[in-house]
Design a protein around this motif. Sequence first.
Motif, PDB file in Angstrom:
ATOM      1  N   UNK A   1       0.931  -1.116   0.063  1.00 38.38           N
ATOM      2  CA  UNK A   1      -0.067  -0.018   0.110  1.00 38.38           C
ATOM      3  C   UNK A   1       0.855   1.003   0.140  1.00 38.38           C
ATOM      4  N   UNK A   2       0.519   2.325  -0.860  1.00 39.01           N
ATOM      5  CA  UNK A   2       1.195   3.524  -0.811  1.00 39.01           C
ATOM      6  C   UNK A   2       0.975   4.302   0.566  1.00 39.01           C
ATOM      7  N   UNK A   3       2.069   5.168   0.663  1.00 43.04           N
ATOM      8  CA  UNK A   3       1.945   5.980   1.939  1.00 43.04           C
ATOM      9  C   UNK A   3       2.126   7.415   1.506  1.00 43.04           C
ATOM     10  N   UNK A   4       1.180   8.265   1.934  1.00 40.44           N
ATOM     11  CA  UNK A   4       1.430   9.835   1.305  1.00 40.44           C
ATOM     12  C   UNK A   4       1.822  10.514   2.572  1.00 40.44           C
ATOM     13  N   UNK A   5       2.925  11.044   2.494  1.00 47.73           N
ATOM     14  CA  UNK A   5       3.544  11.997   3.597  1.00 47.73           C
ATOM     15  C   UNK A   5       3.681  13.546   2.951  1.00 47.73           C
ATOM     16  N   UNK A   6       2.803  14.444   3.430  1.00 51.08           N
ATOM     17  CA  UNK A   6       3.101  15.669   2.968  1.00 51.08           C
ATOM     18  C   UNK A   6       4.062  16.611   3.446  1.00 51.08           C
ATOM     19  N   UNK A   7       4.390  17.634   2.896  1.00 51.75           N
ATOM     20  CA  UNK A   7       5.348  18.591   3.444  1.00 51.75           C
ATOM     21  C   UNK A   7       5.126  19.889   3.107  1.00 51.75           C
ATOM     22  N   UNK A   8       5.510  20.802   3.925  1.00 51.29           N
ATOM     23  CA  UNK A   8       5.301  22.350   3.775  1.00 51.29           C
ATOM     24  C   UNK A   8       6.048  23.157   4.444  1.00 51.29           C
ATOM     25  N   UNK A   9       5.866  24.377   4.193  1.00 58.28           N
ATOM     26  CA  UNK A   9       6.681  25.512   4.980  1.00 58.28           C
ATOM     27  C   UNK A   9       6.652  25.369   6.411  1.00 58.28           C
ATOM     28  N   UNK A  10       5.445  24.893   7.048  1.00 54.83           N
ATOM     29  CA  UNK A  10       5.537  24.720   8.520  1.00 54.83           C
ATOM     30  C   UNK A  10       6.137  23.362   8.937  1.00 54.83           C
ATOM     31  N   UNK A  11       6.609  22.598   7.910  1.00 53.22           N
ATOM     32  CA  UNK A  11       7.517  21.386   8.503  1.00 53.22           C
ATOM     33  C   UNK A  11       8.865  21.824   8.941  1.00 53.22           C
ATOM     34  N   UNK A  12       9.202  23.257   8.482  1.00 53.73           N
ATOM     35  CA  UNK A  12      10.481  23.436   8.890  1.00 53.73           C
ATOM     36  C   UNK A  12      10.853  23.790  10.374  1.00 53.73           C
ATOM     37  N   UNK A  13      11.698  23.307  11.109  1.00 55.30           N
ATOM     38  CA  UNK A  13      11.749  23.661  12.764  1.00 55.30           C
ATOM     39  C   UNK A  13      12.073  25.010  12.687  1.00 55.30           C
ATOM     40  N   UNK A  14      11.574  25.766  13.704  1.00 56.71           N
ATOM     41  CA  UNK A  14      11.894  26.817  14.068  1.00 56.71           C
ATOM     42  C   UNK A  14      13.036  26.935  15.302  1.00 56.71           C
ATOM     43  N   UNK A  15      12.774  25.790  15.892  1.00 54.54           N
ATOM     44  CA  UNK A  15      14.028  25.797  17.176  1.00 54.54           C
ATOM     45  C   UNK A  15      14.500  24.203  17.004  1.00 54.54           C
ATOM     46  N   UNK A  16      15.859  24.407  17.265  1.00 57.24           N
ATOM     47  CA  UNK A  16      16.447  23.202  17.403  1.00 57.24           C
ATOM     48  C   UNK A  16      17.495  23.140  18.540  1.00 57.24           C
ATOM     49  N   UNK A  17      17.466  22.162  19.374  1.00 58.06           N
ATOM     50  CA  UNK A  17      18.340  21.987  20.507  1.00 58.06           C
ATOM     51  C   UNK A  17      19.294  20.734  20.633  1.00 58.06           C
ATOM     52  N   UNK A  18      20.439  21.014  20.631  1.00 56.01           N
ATOM     53  CA  UNK A  18      21.516  19.954  20.650  1.00 56.01           C
ATOM     54  C   UNK A  18      21.928  19.682  22.046  1.00 56.01           C
ATOM     55  N   UNK A  19      21.667  18.280  22.487  1.00 56.85           N
ATOM     56  CA  UNK A  19      21.934  17.796  23.779  1.00 56.85           C
ATOM     57  C   UNK A  19      23.125  16.901  23.793  1.00 56.85           C
ATOM     58  N   UNK A  20      23.845  17.319  24.861  1.00 53.80           N
ATOM     59  CA  UNK A  20      25.309  16.541  24.845  1.00 53.80           C
ATOM     60  C   UNK A  20      25.480  16.506  26.362  1.00 53.80           C
ATOM     61  N   UNK A  21      26.440  15.554  26.719  1.00 51.02           N
ATOM     62  CA  UNK A  21      26.976  15.683  28.099  1.00 51.02           C
ATOM     63  C   UNK A  21      28.390  15.532  28.255  1.00 51.02           C
ATOM     64  N   UNK A  22      29.047  16.269  28.859  1.00 48.80           N
ATOM     65  CA  UNK A  22      30.667  16.122  29.190  1.00 48.80           C
ATOM     66  C   UNK A  22      31.233  14.959  29.914  1.00 48.80           C
ATOM     67  N   UNK A  23      30.425  14.144  30.443  1.00 46.68           N
ATOM     68  CA  UNK A  23      30.458  12.850  31.279  1.00 46.68           C
ATOM     69  C   UNK A  23      31.224  11.875  30.221  1.00 46.68           C
ATOM     70  N   UNK A  24      32.190  11.226  30.767  1.00 45.06           N
ATOM     71  CA  UNK A  24      32.937  10.113  30.105  1.00 45.06           C
ATOM     72  C   UNK A  24      31.922   8.969  29.466  1.00 45.06           C
ATOM     73  N   UNK A  25      31.155   8.784  30.529  1.00 47.79           N
ATOM     74  CA  UNK A  25      30.117   7.715  30.202  1.00 47.79           C
ATOM     75  C   UNK A  25      28.849   7.905  29.596  1.00 47.79           C
ATOM     76  N   UNK A  26      28.619   9.006  29.141  1.00 50.93           N
ATOM     77  CA  UNK A  26      27.356   9.530  28.422  1.00 50.93           C
ATOM     78  C   UNK A  26      27.617   8.961  27.145  1.00 50.93           C
TER      79      UNK A  26
END
Length: 713
Positions: free
Chosen positions: A138-163
């Motif tokens: 079966x086909x799958x339709x996934x629409x895309x538009x201007x509102x799919x562009x993220x306005x905020x992006x957050x990158x999470x990381x940790x300086x712990x060696x075991x992260x």
Amino acid sequence: MNPADNAALGVSGRIARAFLTSQITPLLALVALLMGVFALLVTPKEEEPQINVTMANVFIPFAGATSEDVHNLVTVPAEQVVSQITGIEHVYSVTRPGLAVLTVQYKVGQDRIAALVRLYDTLSANRDWVPAHLGVGEFIVKPKGIDDVPIVSLTMYSKRPDATAESLAKIAHAIEIELKRVPGTREVTTYGGPDQVVRVTLDPERLAAHRITVTDIERALRATNASAPAGSLTSGNRAIEVRTGEFFADARDVAQLVVGVRGEGTDRRPVYLSDVARVTDGADVPTRFVWHGENVKAADGTVRYTEFPAVTIAVSKKPGENASTVADALMARVDELRGTVIPDDVQIALTRNYGDTARDKANKLIQKLIFATLSVVALVWATLGRREAVIVGVAVVLTLATTLFASWAWGFTLNRVSLFALIFSIGILVDDAIVVVENIHRHMALGGKRLVEAIPVAVDEVGGPTILATFTVIAALLPMAFVTGLMGPYMSPIPINASLGMLISLAVALVFTPWLSNRLLGGAAHAVPAGGQHGTAGGLEPLFRRIMTPLLEGANARRNRHRLYLATLLAIFAAIGLAGLKWVVLKMLPFDNKSEFQVVLNMPEGTPVEETARVLAELASVVREVPEVTDYQAYAGTAAPINFNGLVRQYYLRSGGALGDLQVNLLDRHHRDRASHDIARAVRPALAEIGRRHGASVQVVEVPPGPPVLAPI
């Protein structure tokens, strides 16, 4: 004014006379001002115009088929079916083993809902494009538009060696739930981190000892990991739903699965999956890597770049929401989650905030708009007087306020293009008010009439030319609103806002300017000085005569005019030559000094993700040496959060071991000397050389200053 004078007045004079002493005139001005304040408060602030670009991806699976079979049996017939739909501009297709991907791009301005309904109905009505029972899914339709562009992006990381990326991904999924509750958010997506799986490692010796086959285990897993309704029971005047089976919850449920029976007679006992295999849960085999690089200051004062495993959370907004408001609410919610959902040792880098950039650009352009208005007022003050300057200034404010309201009612947002339209037209908007005020000033200087009698006559004298000039400017600007393609709606705020502003400025000049002139100029002195000149004309006349007399009088006047013609032609050719010599670059729009750019890596087909990550690290070693770079995020095997440019170029479909992205973040443009375009050009040769050594394609991609295209050439 006597009836004869009233009969001699034209349309402009009659309008001015009707509102000259009317008590409704100041009320209309107050309403116009309040409408402008309302529009300024409620109009969404965006960085770019919100262009309605409706796109949709159609995924059609064909399990087990080769790329050639998928192309011949699925892709080509599907393209022919989709091409029947009206309003489609382009249809692209990508064929992979077992999968066909069609990208349908509609013409700009097509209604999103109606377009997607037509696409789905057309595909559903033509399901017979492939033979039945061929195995096409079966086909799958996934629409895309201007509102799919993220306005905020957050990158999470940790300086712990075991992260690890696995632990960060678990935190990110918990944050997703909280951020989705923020009003105005649309989609929250996590980039990076491995998938969580339950791994079953079979032991061949135990399988043989218990006489269990792999098929038996597969059949048991499929049959048991299911849940279905089995009717309902009525008891005590209540209906109780009955379901059979349940889904596996964790590795323990999988380990306790009965896969067979051992023994005979009364000695029969069940064989559990844990008897023939080792069952563990955890991270899947990595198919993508994400890491964050930033400069760290060591104890000895040296600065070096350090890389940490990371995941990125990207958030988009709902249509019509204010990007600045939603972004502020998201950041406030993130601050509230620190110490609870977000552990203290987890760092968050704000790698995109289009709400901040939209607000910054809107405020900057509003400041320039105010500066332009004050400059016009100062010029009128210097040439006509302070009272005339006040009249022109108030007229400009009312015109801009009403134009902002009209722009909001039209559906525009406050973005750099719509505000540029007002700045661009500010010199034209003040013309009507200046012409009217200057002629009233002249009539008062001539004397002979009371102010209330002179104003309608003065307005009527310049009314016809003013109306003609207004509609001439509109006729020159308005055709730009009918440009097609992405450039049309992107630039449409300029002709529409400027045309609306011209009409409103004409109404203000004929209605409000005479009323305010009657209030402010009544006690002003307008005597005609000796020589018959008034205002600054007496000071400009000697300069004018000195320039024009040699061209109009004397024996050499003809020769001087010919010299002027020749000098003008030479100046024109010299100006054209600047473009030919490339001393002046001809462009549609100037480069935008963004605080980011992207490096797109395409390795040879079949390259493992580990090798792609190694090449990305080599590219990052070049980028991090640039002094303007604050940090970067590397994405191997997956795409970085898209921007408007990435939406049109379909970067969101980039996945696989041979693909990688490098998101480079720069210092704020106020804190660096070089523009982002110059920085991107400077690093490009070194990055391209690394790509050539590894047989890869490396592209340095900037966010374009205007609407994006698939390729510049």
